[in-house]
Design a protein around this motif. Structure first.
Motif, PDB file in Angstrom:
ATOM      1  N   TYR A 274     -14.285  45.711  14.406  1.00 12.55           N
ATOM      2  CA  TYR A 274     -14.749  44.326  14.461  1.00 12.55           C
ATOM      3  C   TYR A 274     -14.780  43.795  13.032  1.00 12.55           C
ATOM      4  O   TYR A 274     -15.485  44.339  12.175  1.00 12.55           O
ATOM      5  CB  TYR A 274     -16.130  44.249  15.112  1.00 12.55           C
ATOM      6  CG  TYR A 274     -16.136  44.808  16.527  1.00 12.55           C
ATOM      7  CD1 TYR A 274     -15.677  44.049  17.592  1.00 12.55           C
ATOM      8  CD2 TYR A 274     -16.575  46.105  16.786  1.00 12.55           C
ATOM      9  CE1 TYR A 274     -15.665  44.556  18.890  1.00 12.55           C
ATOM     10  CE2 TYR A 274     -16.564  46.628  18.077  1.00 12.55           C
ATOM     11  CZ  TYR A 274     -16.110  45.843  19.122  1.00 12.55           C
ATOM     12  OH  TYR A 274     -16.096  46.355  20.393  1.00 12.55           O
ATOM     13  N   ARG A 275     -14.051  42.726  12.769  1.00 19.54           N
ATOM     14  CA  ARG A 275     -13.835  42.250  11.400  1.00 19.54           C
ATOM     15  C   ARG A 275     -14.949  41.369  10.866  1.00 19.54           C
ATOM     16  O   ARG A 275     -14.951  41.002   9.697  1.00 19.54           O
ATOM     17  CB  ARG A 275     -12.512  41.477  11.314  1.00 19.54           C
ATOM     18  CG  ARG A 275     -11.274  42.378  11.248  1.00 19.54           C
ATOM     19  CD  ARG A 275     -10.930  43.018  12.582  1.00 19.54           C
ATOM     20  NE  ARG A 275     -10.740  42.057  13.658  1.00 19.54           N
ATOM     21  CZ  ARG A 275      -9.559  41.496  13.973  1.00 19.54           C
ATOM     22  NH1 ARG A 275      -8.479  41.819  13.292  1.00 19.54           N
ATOM     23  NH2 ARG A 275      -9.461  40.637  14.970  1.00 19.54           N
ATOM     24  N   SER A 276     -15.944  40.995  11.677  1.00 22.42           N
ATOM     25  CA  SER A 276     -17.063  40.165  11.231  1.00 22.42           C
ATOM     26  C   SER A 276     -18.246  40.400  12.154  1.00 22.42           C
ATOM     27  O   SER A 276     -18.081  40.886  13.284  1.00 22.42           O
ATOM     28  CB  SER A 276     -16.668  38.686  11.253  1.00 22.42           C
ATOM     29  OG  SER A 276     -16.547  38.233  12.594  1.00 22.42           O
ATOM     30  N   PRO A 277     -19.465  40.072  11.699  1.00 27.44           N
ATOM     31  CA  PRO A 277     -20.633  40.222  12.581  1.00 27.44           C
ATOM     32  C   PRO A 277     -20.519  39.386  13.849  1.00 27.44           C
ATOM     33  O   PRO A 277     -21.030  39.777  14.900  1.00 27.44           O
ATOM     34  CB  PRO A 277     -21.792  39.758  11.700  1.00 27.44           C
ATOM     35  CG  PRO A 277     -21.323  39.963  10.292  1.00 27.44           C
ATOM     36  CD  PRO A 277     -19.847  39.680  10.328  1.00 27.44           C
ATOM     37  N   ASN A 278     -19.892  38.225  13.758  1.00 26.07           N
ATOM     38  CA  ASN A 278     -19.745  37.378  14.943  1.00 26.07           C
ATOM     39  C   ASN A 278     -18.850  38.020  15.993  1.00 26.07           C
ATOM     40  O   ASN A 278     -18.971  37.733  17.187  1.00 26.07           O
ATOM     41  CB  ASN A 278     -19.173  36.017  14.549  1.00 26.07           C
ATOM     42  CG  ASN A 278     -20.138  35.196  13.719  1.00 26.07           C
ATOM     43  OD1 ASN A 278     -21.347  35.385  13.814  1.00 26.07           O
ATOM     44  ND2 ASN A 278     -19.611  34.308  12.889  1.00 26.07           N
ATOM     45  N   GLU A 279     -17.951  38.873  15.555  1.00 24.28           N
ATOM     46  CA  GLU A 279     -17.023  39.523  16.474  1.00 24.28           C
ATOM     47  C   GLU A 279     -17.622  40.775  17.093  1.00 24.28           C
ATOM     48  O   GLU A 279     -17.242  41.188  18.184  1.00 24.28           O
ATOM     49  CB  GLU A 279     -15.732  39.869  15.709  1.00 24.28           C
ATOM     50  CG  GLU A 279     -14.561  40.242  16.584  1.00 24.28           C
ATOM     51  CD  GLU A 279     -13.305  40.496  15.775  1.00 24.28           C
ATOM     52  OE1 GLU A 279     -12.275  39.848  16.058  1.00 24.28           O
ATOM     53  OE2 GLU A 279     -13.349  41.340  14.855  1.00 24.28           O
ATOM     54  N   ALA A 280     -18.582  41.399  16.404  1.00 21.09           N
ATOM     55  CA  ALA A 280     -19.111  42.704  16.820  1.00 21.09           C
ATOM     56  C   ALA A 280     -20.191  42.560  17.889  1.00 21.09           C
ATOM     57  O   ALA A 280     -20.997  41.626  17.847  1.00 21.09           O
ATOM     58  CB  ALA A 280     -19.682  43.431  15.609  1.00 21.09           C
ATOM     59  N   PRO A 281     -20.239  43.472  18.849  1.00 16.21           N
ATOM     60  CA  PRO A 281     -21.327  43.487  19.837  1.00 16.21           C
ATOM     61  C   PRO A 281     -22.661  43.751  19.142  1.00 16.21           C
ATOM     62  O   PRO A 281     -22.727  44.443  18.121  1.00 16.21           O
ATOM     63  CB  PRO A 281     -20.949  44.648  20.764  1.00 16.21           C
ATOM     64  CG  PRO A 281     -19.488  44.859  20.557  1.00 16.21           C
ATOM     65  CD  PRO A 281     -19.230  44.511  19.136  1.00 16.21           C
TER      66      PRO A 281
END
Length: 254
Positions: free
Chosen positions: A226-233
């Motif tokens: 996941y390349r950013s916190p917004n993308e990560a669960p």
């Protein structure tokens, strides 16, 4: 349906019982029959005429109950003269009952025919509780199909000929390997803070302080990037997460 009871002299009946009974406790029951009276029976399928083992035989109104052996036979000794209501139950068959009248000391030899039920039972499916590894794989696939992040499956790892995580991460959009003096760090280029070092998670546990791109891929069955916190669960993020996450799943995980 013909049901004929055969009443035979007691001495002859006892001799016949000892000679022919199979699978039913013999001599003690025969002695009990000789002292009083009882029922020697056989339960069969009305259609096929085959014996039914495991059928339950009850004398209603009493505590007496027994079961047929593999040949469909049973015996109920110790019965005094009188009228008895005998009930037969077997899985897949309708409940059937007969009225039997015994004289004092009399032994009755009877064949009981019961009809199979005309209803097909629904199949029973027994499912074991999925293992933790199976649940992890299912959750991995659910996240993979969500369209967020980059996923590397076990099959892709095997066909990549990669030896370390660095080999797997090369070429992944949004991931950059920063290597100095042979030591590499994985950096994300899509975070709000620009280029930053990724957090690592191994088998669901934080591993940023111990994992590096030099980690061998032996035993790894899945990777989530996941390349950013917004993308990560949310389950992969720390309270102060500012960058992306690389989550690794192994065969030896809990």
């Amino acid at each position: 349906m013909a049901r004929t009871a055969h009443i035979v002299p007691l001495v002859v009946m006892v001799g016949l019982w000892i000679a022919t009974a199979r699978g039913v406790s013999s001599q003690s029951q025969a002695h009990e029959l000789a002292r009083s009276g009882g029922i020697i029976g056989r339960v069969i399928d009305q259609q096929s005429q085959l014996p039914l083992g495991g059928a339950t035989i009850s004398l209603l109104g009493t505590h007496l109950q027994t079961a047929t052996d593999s040949g469909g036979r049973f015996t109920q000794a110790g019965l005094s003269g009188g009228t008895y209501l005998l009930e037969v139950r077997a899985v897949g068959y309708g409940v059937a009952s007969w009225v039997l009248r015994l004289s004092e000391g009399e032994v009755v030899d009877y064949t009981f025919e019961i009809a199979p039920l005309g209803v097909d039972l629904d199949p029973v499916v027994v499912e074991g509780r999925p293992s933790f590894a199976s649940r992890r794989l299912r959750e991995f696939e659910e996240r993979r199909h969500s369209g967020r992040g980059v996923f590397i499956t076990e099959e892709q790892i095997e066909t990549s000929n990669a030896s370390t995580m660095a080999d797997l991460l090369r070429g992944v959009p949004g991931v950059r390997l920063n290597c100095r003096s042979g030591n590499c760090t994985a950096q994300m280029t899509r975070g709000a803070r620009g280029v930053c070092a990724a957090d690592w998670v191994i088998d669901g546990m934080p591993a940023t302080m111990s994992a590096t791109p030099a980690l061998p891929v032996v035993g790894i069955v899945g990777v989530e990037i996941y390349r950013s916190p917004n993308e990560a669960p949310a389950e992969f993020l720390k309270a102060d997460s500012q960058c992306g996450v690389i989550a690794i799943w192994t065969k030896s995980g809990p």
